[in-house]
Scaffold this motif. Structure first.
Motif, PDB file in Angstrom:
ATOM      1  N   PRO A 183      78.017  23.369  31.082  1.00 59.99           N
ATOM      2  CA  PRO A 183      79.187  22.296  31.133  1.00 59.99           C
ATOM      3  C   PRO A 183      79.026  21.470  30.074  1.00 59.99           C
ATOM      4  CG  PRO A 183      78.409  22.210  33.234  1.00 59.99           C
ATOM      5  CD  PRO A 183      77.320  23.281  32.562  1.00 59.99           C
ATOM      6  N   ALA A 184      80.250  20.972  29.545  1.00 60.98           N
ATOM      7  CA  ALA A 184      80.268  19.903  28.556  1.00 60.98           C
ATOM      8  C   ALA A 184      80.311  18.726  29.375  1.00 60.98           C
ATOM      9  CB  ALA A 184      81.705  20.098  27.676  1.00 60.98           C
ATOM     10  N   LYS A 185      80.102  17.500  28.895  1.00 57.72           N
ATOM     11  CA  LYS A 185      80.390  16.096  29.595  1.00 57.72           C
ATOM     12  C   LYS A 185      81.493  15.241  29.014  1.00 57.72           C
ATOM     13  CE  LYS A 185      78.146  13.533  26.400  1.00 57.72           C
ATOM     14  NZ  LYS A 185      78.776  12.650  25.610  1.00 57.72           N
ATOM     15  N   ILE A 186      81.970  14.266  29.499  1.00 61.28           N
ATOM     16  CA  ILE A 186      82.776  13.166  28.820  1.00 61.28           C
ATOM     17  C   ILE A 186      82.061  12.045  29.572  1.00 61.28           C
ATOM     18  CG2 ILE A 186      84.821  14.569  28.381  1.00 61.28           C
ATOM     19  CD1 ILE A 186      85.986  13.133  31.146  1.00 61.28           C
TER      20      ILE A 186
ATOM     21  N   GLN B  51      92.273  21.869  17.755  1.00 62.40           N
ATOM     22  CA  GLN B  51      91.372  22.381  18.843  1.00 62.40           C
ATOM     23  C   GLN B  51      92.079  21.335  20.085  1.00 62.40           C
ATOM     24  OE1 GLN B  51      87.686  22.284  16.809  1.00 62.40           O
ATOM     25  NE2 GLN B  51      86.931  23.660  18.452  1.00 62.40           N
ATOM     26  N   VAL B  52      92.702  22.013  20.721  1.00 67.48           N
ATOM     27  CA  VAL B  52      93.101  21.311  22.047  1.00 67.48           C
ATOM     28  C   VAL B  52      92.864  22.281  23.425  1.00 67.48           C
ATOM     29  CG1 VAL B  52      95.001  20.070  23.268  1.00 67.48           C
ATOM     30  CG2 VAL B  52      95.142  20.297  20.950  1.00 67.48           C
ATOM     31  N   TYR B  53      92.468  21.502  24.424  1.00 72.63           N
ATOM     32  CA  TYR B  53      91.896  22.289  25.612  1.00 72.63           C
ATOM     33  C   TYR B  53      92.368  21.373  26.809  1.00 72.63           C
ATOM     34  CZ  TYR B  53      88.194  23.884  22.319  1.00 72.63           C
ATOM     35  OH  TYR B  53      87.590  24.200  21.400  1.00 72.63           O
ATOM     36  N   ALA B  54      92.533  22.401  27.948  1.00 65.19           N
ATOM     37  CA  ALA B  54      93.145  21.505  29.098  1.00 65.19           C
ATOM     38  C   ALA B  54      92.203  22.122  30.178  1.00 65.19           C
ATOM     39  CB  ALA B  54      94.594  21.730  29.503  1.00 65.19           C
ATOM     40  N   VAL B  55      91.272  21.387  30.725  1.00 65.55           N
ATOM     41  CA  VAL B  55      90.476  21.693  31.651  1.00 65.55           C
ATOM     42  C   VAL B  55      90.525  20.651  32.922  1.00 65.55           C
ATOM     43  CG1 VAL B  55      88.877  22.793  30.228  1.00 65.55           C
ATOM     44  CG2 VAL B  55      88.411  20.363  30.737  1.00 65.55           C
ATOM     45  N   ARG B  56      89.816  21.080  34.040  1.00 66.38           N
ATOM     46  CA  ARG B  56      89.568  20.386  35.175  1.00 66.38           C
ATOM     47  C   ARG B  56      88.350  19.486  35.039  1.00 66.38           C
ATOM     48  NH1 ARG B  56      93.568  19.145  38.047  1.00 66.38           N
ATOM     49  NH2 ARG B  56      92.617  18.974  40.120  1.00 66.38           N
ATOM     50  N   LEU B  57      88.501  18.369  35.733  1.00 65.46           N
ATOM     51  CA  LEU B  57      87.166  17.318  35.934  1.00 65.46           C
ATOM     52  C   LEU B  57      86.311  18.130  36.849  1.00 65.46           C
ATOM     53  CD1 LEU B  57      87.522  13.819  35.475  1.00 65.46           C
ATOM     54  CD2 LEU B  57      86.075  14.664  37.598  1.00 65.46           C
ATOM     55  N   ILE B  58      85.080  18.383  36.988  1.00 65.05           N
ATOM     56  CA  ILE B  58      84.282  18.939  37.842  1.00 65.05           C
ATOM     57  C   ILE B  58      83.454  17.651  38.588  1.00 65.05           C
ATOM     58  CG2 ILE B  58      82.339  20.507  38.564  1.00 65.05           C
ATOM     59  CD1 ILE B  58      82.489  21.742  35.861  1.00 65.05           C
ATOM     60  N   GLY B  59      82.479  17.026  38.087  1.00 62.53           N
ATOM     61  CA  GLY B  59      82.015  16.045  38.498  1.00 62.53           C
ATOM     62  C   GLY B  59      80.855  16.289  39.709  1.00 62.53           C
ATOM     63  N   GLU B  60      80.887  17.446  39.970  1.00 61.90           N
ATOM     64  CA  GLU B  60      79.923  17.805  41.047  1.00 61.90           C
ATOM     65  C   GLU B  60      78.424  18.344  40.397  1.00 61.90           C
ATOM     66  OE1 GLU B  60      80.183  17.238  44.141  1.00 61.90           O
ATOM     67  OE2 GLU B  60      82.438  17.148  44.296  1.00 61.90           O
ATOM     68  N   ARG B  61      77.569  18.114  41.030  1.00 64.25           N
ATOM     69  CA  ARG B  61      76.000  18.377  40.402  1.00 64.25           C
ATOM     70  C   ARG B  61      75.773  20.080  40.687  1.00 64.25           C
ATOM     71  NH1 ARG B  61      72.357  14.056  43.400  1.00 64.25           N
ATOM     72  NH2 ARG B  61      70.584  14.999  42.602  1.00 64.25           N
TER      73      ARG B  61
ATOM     74  N   ASN C 148      74.367   1.778  28.673  1.00 61.58           N
ATOM     75  CA  ASN C 148      74.769   1.710  29.948  1.00 61.58           C
ATOM     76  C   ASN C 148      76.206   2.432  30.335  1.00 61.58           C
ATOM     77  OD1 ASN C 148      75.002   1.214  32.674  1.00 61.58           O
ATOM     78  ND2 ASN C 148      75.919  -0.905  32.431  1.00 61.58           N
ATOM     79  N   MET C 149      76.212   3.717  30.928  1.00 62.98           N
ATOM     80  CA  MET C 149      77.208   4.774  30.710  1.00 62.98           C
ATOM     81  C   MET C 149      77.724   5.394  31.825  1.00 62.98           C
ATOM     82  SD  MET C 149      76.023   6.994  27.519  1.00 62.98           S
ATOM     83  CE  MET C 149      74.487   8.098  27.842  1.00 62.98           C
ATOM     84  N   VAL C 150      78.687   5.921  32.001  1.00 65.82           N
ATOM     85  CA  VAL C 150      79.129   6.725  33.046  1.00 65.82           C
ATOM     86  C   VAL C 150      79.518   7.921  32.536  1.00 65.82           C
ATOM     87  CG1 VAL C 150      80.843   7.221  34.921  1.00 65.82           C
ATOM     88  CG2 VAL C 150      79.932   4.607  34.731  1.00 65.82           C
ATOM     89  N   MET C 151      78.906   9.006  33.085  1.00 64.13           N
ATOM     90  CA  MET C 151      79.038  10.431  32.574  1.00 64.13           C
ATOM     91  C   MET C 151      79.447  11.237  33.709  1.00 64.13           C
ATOM     92  SD  MET C 151      75.733  10.764  30.404  1.00 64.13           S
ATOM     93  CE  MET C 151      75.971  11.809  28.893  1.00 64.13           C
ATOM     94  N   THR C 152      80.326  12.505  33.217  1.00 67.03           N
ATOM     95  CA  THR C 152      80.909  13.458  34.280  1.00 67.03           C
ATOM     96  C   THR C 152      81.107  14.713  33.635  1.00 67.03           C
ATOM     97  OG1 THR C 152      82.314  13.797  36.205  1.00 67.03           O
ATOM     98  CG2 THR C 152      83.192  13.005  34.259  1.00 67.03           C
ATOM     99  N   THR C 153      80.786  15.782  34.322  1.00 67.86           N
ATOM    100  CA  THR C 153      81.056  17.191  33.720  1.00 67.86           C
ATOM    101  C   THR C 153      82.315  17.641  34.047  1.00 67.86           C
ATOM    102  OG1 THR C 153      80.010  17.979  35.867  1.00 67.86           O
ATOM    103  CG2 THR C 153      78.591  18.152  33.981  1.00 67.86           C
TER     104      THR C 153
END
Ligand SMILES: C[C@@](CO)(OP(=O)(O)O)[C@H](O)COP(=O)(O)OP(=O)(O)OC[C@H]1O[C@@H](n2ccc(N)nc2=O)[C@H](O)[C@@H]1O
Ligand SMILES: Nc1ncnc2c1ncn2[C@@H]1O[C@H](COP(=O)(O)OP(=O)(O)O)[C@@H](O)[C@H]1O
Length: 284
Positions: free
Chosen positions: A4-7, A271-281, A25-30
């Protein structure tokens, strides 16, 4: 393997280090936009990359190739593997697609070759490939420090939609870091973002989202600034560039808004995408 990608919900740079990297110092999520990495045993002791994407190298420059090579060297594995990569994550986009392919290769080969390494050990090996690889080994949501390889896991943010818009602009991560003028940037409140995520406070997450690297990429490429503005205007709760860019993401909580933002951007960006945030390991 799913890669999966991250933001980056928050991205701050503290200073330039003597080794040329920047202390972050950053916060990332999948997010639920993923490449597919398929690993197949080979009879010969070689690493083969199969990718039908013209922007993705099919030799030792591929980060998945580097992952397999490192694992073979470190553990003395004398087996070959074919790594087939189906790209869904845009390339050189600030979404860590290559890093995630490398991480998925590490996790997958650990199983295929029965190496019994922990995720921590795989992340340590991954750090030799790239700064974003350790995070991608675990996935989920984390604060990343050091040059990005020091990972502190935090809970997932509240569920929401993520709209991504990737203009056809090439951005080099190294160039963006090199052109960063730290004395004149606005530093985002990373600790505040972590607290907001722990509190599951969606409004606060939107209010605190920030990325110091925007100051470089938005200046170099006005189109990225336009997309960021349009995304907000069409109704995203917040819009922010991911990593070094050029992808801009927007968060949206209400389904009713999603279509409007998506359609609006489609007329404006390739390129435009609509996806859900996962955030789980990932599982071990
Ligand atoms: C900006 C971020 C934010 O998550 O992501 P992307 O935009 O690449 O997705 C990362 O810090 C990118 O990580 P990654 O793409 O793995 O970087 P690396 O391959 O390790 O480094 C590429 C180049 O970026 C610069 N670099 C990278 C990380 C860092 N903390 N400081 C740096 O100065 C260095 O010049 C390095 O040579
Ligand atoms: N498996 C891979 N997928 C995509 N790009 C790769 C891969 N391996 C190496 N690369 C190279 O890495 C560069 C950065 O790719 P990527 O990880 O997609 O971007 P970013 O670091 O901006 O998130 C690309 O220009 C590409 O040539």
């Amino acid at each position: 393997m799913k890669a999966p990608a991250k933001i980056n919900l928050s991205l701050d740079v503290l200073h330039k280090r003597s080794d040329g990297y920047h202390e972050v110092n950053m916060v990332m999520t999948t997010i639920d936009l993923a490449d597919r990495v398929e690993l197949t045993d080979l009879y010969s002791d070689t690493i083969q990359i199969i990718s039908h994407n013209r922007f993705v190298p099919d030799d030792e420059r591929n980060l998945a190739y580097q992952a397999a090579k490192l694992l073979k060297e470190k553990l003395g594995v004398r087996r070959g593997v074919a790594i087939s990569i189906t790209k869904h994550i845009p390339v050189a986009a600030g979404l860590a697609g290559g890093s995630s392919d490398a991480a998925a290769t590490l996790r997958g080969l650990n199983k295929l070759w029965g190496l019994g390494l922990s995720l921590d050990e795989l992340a340590e090996i991954g750090a030799e490939i790239g700064s974003d690889v350790p995070f991608c080994v675990y996935g989920g949501t984390a604060v990343a420090r050091g040059r990005g390889e020091k990972i502190e896991h935090i809970p997932a943010p509240p569920p929401c939609w993520v709209i991504l818009a990737k203009p056809t602009i090439g951005v080099s991560t190294a160039d963006v870091y090199r052109n960063l003028q730290l004395q004149s940037v606005h530093h985002p409140d990373v600790d505040g973002m972590v607290a907001a995520i722990k509190e599951k406070n969606y409004e606060k997450i939107c209010a605190l989202a920030g990325n110091v690297l925007e100051s470089v990429t938005l200046n170099m490429h006005p189109k990225v600034a336009q997309i960021k503005e349009q995304m907000k205007r069409f109704g995203a709760d917040v819009s922010l560039m991911s990593g070094s860019g050029p992808t801009v993401f927007g968060l949206i909580q209400h389904d009713s808004r999603l279509q409007r933002v998506y359609n609006g951007l489609r007329g404006f960006c390739e390129q435009v995408y609509a996806v859900r945030l996962i955030g789980e390991r990932h599982e071990q």
